[in-house]
Design an enzyme around this catalytic site. Structure first.
Site: not given
Ligand code: 7ML
Ligand code: ZN
Length: 886
Positions: A269-270, A304, A307
């Site tokens: 989470m970012e 992250e 973001h």
């Molecule tokens: C995608 C993430 C989430 C949910 C991480 C949670 C996030 C929301 C968060 C690509 C690489 C790493 C993680 C995720 C992913 C599902 C997938 N904002 O940064 O998007």
């Molecule tokens: Zn993300």
């Protein structure tokens, strides 16, 4: 079917309204305690001049309310209204200070949303709607405020206390407690709030930004993981540098922190300045992490970090715009991985994931556009469509406007919308304004669900030297959209002559041939013909190079055409893709041969191609390993209606064994050669490629059913100095019956039982075994002390892997796999609705199986649907799945 007590409410994009109240400053004070945390929130609120309502409505769930004060005056119970989801204060002034005191119970929080207790750590997860479990607040991304956070707790138990932004002040009390104050100067929505406290090891580093500012980098982990921080820190520095070079984006706080936690619903989470990671997605050492882990960690750390601009500085207006930040950020992390490693390998992996997961989602009951029009539970929309297809959509924009135009566009986007909460439409408009390219029709990619199918017809006129290519597009109906308008599809294409050389590309009406061997056609109509002139001989088209659009190509290509492309295409993605299509044709041929009871044989043309792939194994070992990977059973199932699970499994095994026996000498020689080259573990594209090819060879050798190869596999495990080689060996052993396999599994556990990340691998290897008693074993593992239903990584390692990646066992004829999943979902939903709902995804493609299996799955779904008190998460998915079967 009985529905939950109150049927969860659907939210619609069309109903979007600006917030009635805006917040300038938030002051949060936490008195931390796992059982009983007190939160004092002080908000400076003012009325949004653009809206009418005078009632101040705040979101809040599972909160104990202690007091509400407006401008210092304590409100009486009759001055506000509370429901289980909201706090309503009527007749408030235009501008006021609001103080709210709540009590929360982190130790009871098994949903892992809001503030929760993980091991001996207190941490938060607020995206999408977790902040409302901490305090009453307008918990929506278009309310952006400056946060100041004070944390107080016992110093011995909670020596480290972190929140977003820069450290402002700290001090100690006389009673052994201490406090810290963090200030984040950048206005942000509540979903980016984070807090972490605990006794953690910290590793520090620093990065000097392009303008010469020094940023402190810190990674916080459990003390036992102190040796697993280097790779994440290295990846972070690479990401910071890459974003400066590639997008001109500089970091904007004095410190950037990463924390690893063991209980986490997602990957990471970012949160502004304080990224929180699932421990499995950030910790690595050669002995405990595979090449794949190293690779993923690099890309997630990048994701992250990226973001910080695509998500934090410019955020989403509402959750329907989720792909604004996620699609774009996934594209950015894909580019990052591609630049730092092998571009071809990266593209192949991305397309593989898109085709196997996203195409299935688009073809199933949960199909939704990249910008959905409605949802019940937003947590269900963190999907491969939002992420992976969203990234493809932004990638197509880049293809259409060109790399330079795209950079101009993103520069304008960041400048124009810095500090704002915006829409996908604003993103597209910024690119249009910077490049003057009209993307009106292109916008349909955001609003229409479903995977377009592009059909191809060709004609060559020898006398006129004219080649015409007729492309037509259709898109299947999806649950809420029967009719689709044509998409703007960028089709990258090259033409090959009979010797495999690139041919000049001159479209009719143009004076000159294109400068490059690949041109991008814009397919915008339902059917369109492209005419090439001065084509001296009959060409073989190489279509959709680099997978230029997320579509299914419906091109009837003979095995010899595919073999020709596999051998000659200059586009390495398309070489791989032709090989995959050839594999698919062969496998589907084997499946139908089985049904007719004729003797099985692998066509010569495939054997020949594999032979030549193996011949130049040392030119590009990474690509060769990809070329040798046979499409998965799940992907094959999606190519067949109804999918015959058993026949697909047998066909795939037959093909593998046949190739293994035919090329045993070659596999053995390559294995030996690469094994002798082995040196101390390092994570780099070269070494990774070699290990990947070596282990691919070993898996073929094991498929040859020769006991000597088992010894070789055991020797590799014994000699391994890294988890990549050890785990590759163990997975192959786990597919076998007998004491050697049992011994290998036992020894592995004994060696690694102290390490959670490795124990999860041990669980997965067993859950993926092809052995027919795997479900029994899985049930046994769930009683093992190493397993907890409260830990999402454990659940994914066992239940998730079994149900998604072990089709032959999950789809067992007796329905035992289905009944098992239903039972687990019912248990999980009480603990952690998000995780429960995700596991339900294993039933996504339930309608592609035979009538008997469909009936059993339907029964399992009905079993879930009939439970009392289902979460909105599971309710939404299970009702959509069942509705598709009506
Ligand atoms: C995608 C993430 C989430 C949910 C991480 C949670 C996030 C929301 C968060 C690509 C690489 C790493 C993680 C995720 C992913 C599902 C997938 N904002 O940064 O998007
Ligand atoms: Zn993300």
């Amino acid at each position: 079917m009985t529905s939950p007590v109150t049927t969860p409410k659907e939210t619609f994009l069309a109903d979007y309204k600006q917030p009635d109240f805006l917040i300038d400053n938030v002051n949060l004070h936490f008195d931390l305690d796992p059982q009983h945390t007190k939160v004092i929130s002080t908000l400076s609120v003012h009325k949004n001049p653009n809206t009418e309502t005078a009632d101040c409505v705040l979101d809040g769930e599972q909160l104990e309310l202690v007091s509400v004060k407006i401008n210092g005056r304590l409100l009486q119970g009759n001055e506000y209204l509370r429901t289980d989801k909201q706090l309503l204060i009527s007749a408030v002034p235009e501008q006021f200070d609001l103080e709210i005191v709540t009590i929360i119970h982190p130790d009871k929080n098994t949903a892992l949303e809001g503030l929760y207790y993980s091991g001996s750590l207190l941490c938060t997860q607020c995206e999408a709607e977790g902040f409302r479990r901490i305090t009453y607040y307008p918990d929506r991304p278009d309310v952006m405020a400056v946060f100041t956070v004070t944390i107080a707790a016992d110093k011995a138990a909670w020596p480290i206390m972190l929140a977003n932004g820069n450290l402002a002040e700290q001090g100690v009390f006389e009673d052994g407690r201490h406090w810290v104050r963090w200030h984040d100067p950048h206005p942000k929505p509540s979903y980016l709030f984070a807090l972490v406290a605990g006794d953690l090891y910290v590793q520090q580093d620093s990065f000097t930004t392009m303008s010469g500012r020094e940023v402190k980098l810190e990674i916080f982990v459990d003390h036992e993981n102190s040796h697993k921080c280097d790779h994440a820190l290295m990846s972070l520095k690479q990401a910071m540098l890459w974003d400066e070079k590639t997008y001109g984006r500089e970091y904007d706080l004095d410190v950037f922190m990463i924390v690893a936690v063991n209980d986490f619903n997602m990957g990471a989470m970012e949160n502004k300045g304080l990224n929180i990671f699932n421990a499995a997605c950030v910790l690595a050492s050669p002995e405990t992490a595979t090449d794949n882990d190293y690779y993923t960690i690099q890309s997630i750390v990048g994701h992250e970090y990226f973001h910080n601009w695509s998500g934090n500085r410019v955020t989403c207006r509402d959750w329907f715009q989720l792909s604004l930040k996620e699609g774009f950020t996934v594209l950015r992390d894909q580019q990052f991985s591609s630049d730092l490693n092998s571009a071809a390998v990266q593209r192949i992996a991305d397309v593989n994931q898109l085709r196997s997961m996203q195409f299935a989602e688009d073809a199933g009951p949960m199909a939704h556009p990249v910008r959905p029009a409605s949802f019940i539970e937003i947590s269900n929309f963190y999907t491969v469509t939002i992420y992976e297809k969203g990234a493809e959509v932004v990638g197509m924009i880049k293809t259409i406007v060109g790399a330079e135009g795209f950079r101009k566009g993103t520069d304008l986007y960041f400048k124009r919308h810095d500090g704002q909460a915006v829409t996908t439409d604003d993103f597209v408009t910024a690119i249009e304004d910077a490049t003057k390219v009209d993307l009106t029709q292109f916008r349909r990619w955001y609003s229409q669900a479903g995977t377009p199918v592009v059909a191809v017809k060709t004609h060559y006129d020898h006398a006129k030297e004219v080649f015409s290519l007729t492309l037509s597009q259709t898109c299947p109906a999806t649950p809420d959209q029967a009719e689709k308008q044509p998409f703007h599809i960028p089709v990258a294409l090259g033409l090959l002559d009979a010797d495999g050389n690139a041919m000049p590309l001159q479209l009719k009406g143009e004076n000159l041939a294109a400068l490059s061997n690949t041109i991008v056609l814009s397919l915008t109509e339902a059917e369109q013909t492209f005419t090439f002139v001065n084509v001296e001989s009959s060409p073989v088209p190489s279509l959709l190079r680099g997978f230029s659009a997320p579509v299914r190509l419906d091109a009837i290509r003979t095995s010899s055409e595919l073999a020709f492309l596999m051998a000659n295409d200059s586009d390495s993605f398309n070489r791989w893709d032709a090989g995959q299509q050839l594999f698919i044709n062969v496998l589907l041929g084997l499946v139908s041969a089985m049904k007719k009871d004729v003797e099985l044989a692998v066509p010569h043309i495939l054997v020949e191609q594999i032979e030549s792939v193996l011949e130049d194994a040392d030119t590009d070992p990474a690509l060769v390993a990809k070329m040798l990977s046979i499409p998965s059973e799940n992907y094959l199932a999606a190519q067949m209606q109804p999918a015959d699970v058993d026949a697909i499994h047998r066909a795939r095994e037959f093909l593998k064994t046949t190739l293994a026996k035919k090329f045993k000498k070659q596999f053995s020689a390559i294995y030996q050669y690469l094994n002798e080259q082995k040196k101390a573990y390092a994570f780099n594209a070269d070494d990774m490629a070699k290990r990947s090819l070596k282990n691919t060879c070993l898996s073929f050798l094991m498929a040859s059913n020769d006991p000597m190869q088992t010894q070789r596999c055991l020797k590799q495990m014994k000699d391994a100095d890294n988890m990549t080689d050890l785990l590759a060996g163990l997975s192959l052993m786990a597919d076998q019956k007998g004491p050697e396999a049992e011994h290998a599994l036992r020894a592995f556990y004994e060696q690694w039982q102290h390490d959670r990340q490795v124990v999860d691998k041990w669980l997965t290897v067993q859950a993926l075994s092809k052995q027919s008693d795997t479900l029994l074993r899985v049930k046994g593992l769930m009683k093992h002390p190493a397993f907890s239903m409260k830990n999402p990584n454990n659940v994914r390692a066992v239940i998730g892997q079994f149900c998604r990646n072990n089709p032959i066992n999950f789809h067992a004829k007796d329905g035992s796999g289905y009944a098992f999943l239903a039972e687990q979902i019912i248990v999980l939903d009480k603990l952690n609705p998000q995780v429960a709902s995700r596991q339900l995804g294993a039933f996504n493609s339930w309608q592609q199986y035979d009538a008997d299996r469909q009936a059993m799955i339907k029964k399992a779904l009905n079993n879930i649907a009939s439970q009392k008190g289902l979460s909105p998460d599971v309710y939404e998915v299970v009702t959509k799945y069942l509705a598709a079967g009506e």
